[in-house]
Motif scaffolding. Sequence first.
Motif, PDB file in Angstrom:
ATOM      1  N   CYS A 118      -2.807  -2.161  -0.807  1.00 46.41           N
ATOM      2  CA  CYS A 118      -4.078  -2.376  -1.506  1.00 46.41           C
ATOM      3  C   CYS A 118      -4.780  -1.042  -1.672  1.00 46.41           C
ATOM      4  O   CYS A 118      -5.409  -0.529  -0.748  1.00 46.41           O
ATOM      5  CB  CYS A 118      -4.959  -3.354  -0.719  1.00 46.41           C
ATOM      6  N   ARG A 119      -4.653  -0.474  -2.862  1.00 48.04           N
ATOM      7  CA  ARG A 119      -5.295   0.807  -3.141  1.00 48.04           C
ATOM      8  C   ARG A 119      -5.532   0.953  -4.631  1.00 48.04           C
ATOM      9  O   ARG A 119      -4.907   0.275  -5.454  1.00 48.04           O
ATOM     10  CB  ARG A 119      -4.450   1.963  -2.631  1.00 48.04           C
ATOM     11  N   SER A 172      -4.378 -12.199  -0.535  1.00 50.13           N
ATOM     12  CA  SER A 172      -5.518 -11.410  -0.996  1.00 50.13           C
ATOM     13  C   SER A 172      -6.050 -10.574   0.152  1.00 50.13           C
ATOM     14  O   SER A 172      -6.366 -11.099   1.217  1.00 50.13           O
ATOM     15  CB  SER A 172      -6.627 -12.323  -1.529  1.00 50.13           C
ATOM     16  N   THR A 173      -6.142  -9.267  -0.065  1.00 48.85           N
ATOM     17  CA  THR A 173      -6.692  -8.361   0.936  1.00 48.85           C
ATOM     18  C   THR A 173      -7.479  -7.273   0.225  1.00 48.85           C
ATOM     19  O   THR A 173      -6.964  -6.616  -0.671  1.00 48.85           O
ATOM     20  CB  THR A 173      -5.581  -7.691   1.777  1.00 48.85           C
ATOM     21  N   GLY A 174      -8.728  -7.105   0.622  1.00 44.79           N
ATOM     22  CA  GLY A 174      -9.536  -6.003   0.109  1.00 44.79           C
ATOM     23  C   GLY A 174      -9.686  -5.961  -1.396  1.00 44.79           C
ATOM     24  O   GLY A 174      -9.776  -4.882  -1.975  1.00 44.79           O
ATOM     25  N   GLY A 175      -9.671  -7.119  -2.056  1.00 44.96           N
ATOM     26  CA  GLY A 175      -9.793  -7.141  -3.510  1.00 44.96           C
ATOM     27  C   GLY A 175      -8.475  -7.056  -4.243  1.00 44.96           C
ATOM     28  O   GLY A 175      -8.444  -7.085  -5.475  1.00 44.96           O
ATOM     29  N   CYS A 176      -7.366  -6.931  -3.521  1.00 39.64           N
ATOM     30  CA  CYS A 176      -6.032  -6.889  -4.131  1.00 39.64           C
ATOM     31  C   CYS A 176      -5.371  -8.253  -3.974  1.00 39.64           C
ATOM     32  O   CYS A 176      -5.581  -8.939  -2.973  1.00 39.64           O
ATOM     33  CB  CYS A 176      -5.174  -5.820  -3.462  1.00 39.64           C
TER      34      CYS A 176
END
Length: 208
Positions: free
Chosen positions: A123-124, A59-63
Amino acid sequence: MRHAVALALVAALAACGTSVPDRPKAVRAPAPPPIAGEACFRALEAQGVIFRPLPQTVSTGGCTLEQGVRVEGMSAALNRPVTLSCPTARLVDRWMDEVVQPAARRHLRTRVATVHQAGGYVCRGTRNGRLSEHARGRAIDIWGFELADGSKAVVRDHWHGAGARSRFLQEVGRKSCGLFHVVLGPPSDADHHDHLHLDLGEWKLCQV
């Protein structure tokens, strides 16, 4: 109304951060056959893919990336390692064998040595503010192919035209739609003028 909602969702979920033109109509993609955890890793290893499993959930930055793998080599080499979900990595390897290499033999009389990709898990979001399929590790962008003789077929330079490299790239694009859920290329919009976007998301759309 339902048609407009479906197209809006496709633009949010399927594209590489861009809207999808109003053609062709998108439909829900069938769920891929379940193969989870260690079973997927074993299947990937049996295909000869060189990879390193990542923690069960990243999990990174909401992804969130589930069943993630860091892929270093497939049936054709990669220009650089790429992170994907395990099911997506299996499909990319199949795509090289079943779509890319036959098209190269048919149109270019040689094989693809290296697939040039511009990214998998990133993560975008999309322009609509929703997460891209890249944010789930279910997408990869392909910008070109290096052949065994050292020459290249590059989407930006060779998609349009009547030559062998153009025919090769366009066949790869069309036949990718038989494996991946969403395939976007130069005919889809300006943001895809230089690459093919392939994903295993929730929608079915072929714009190549």
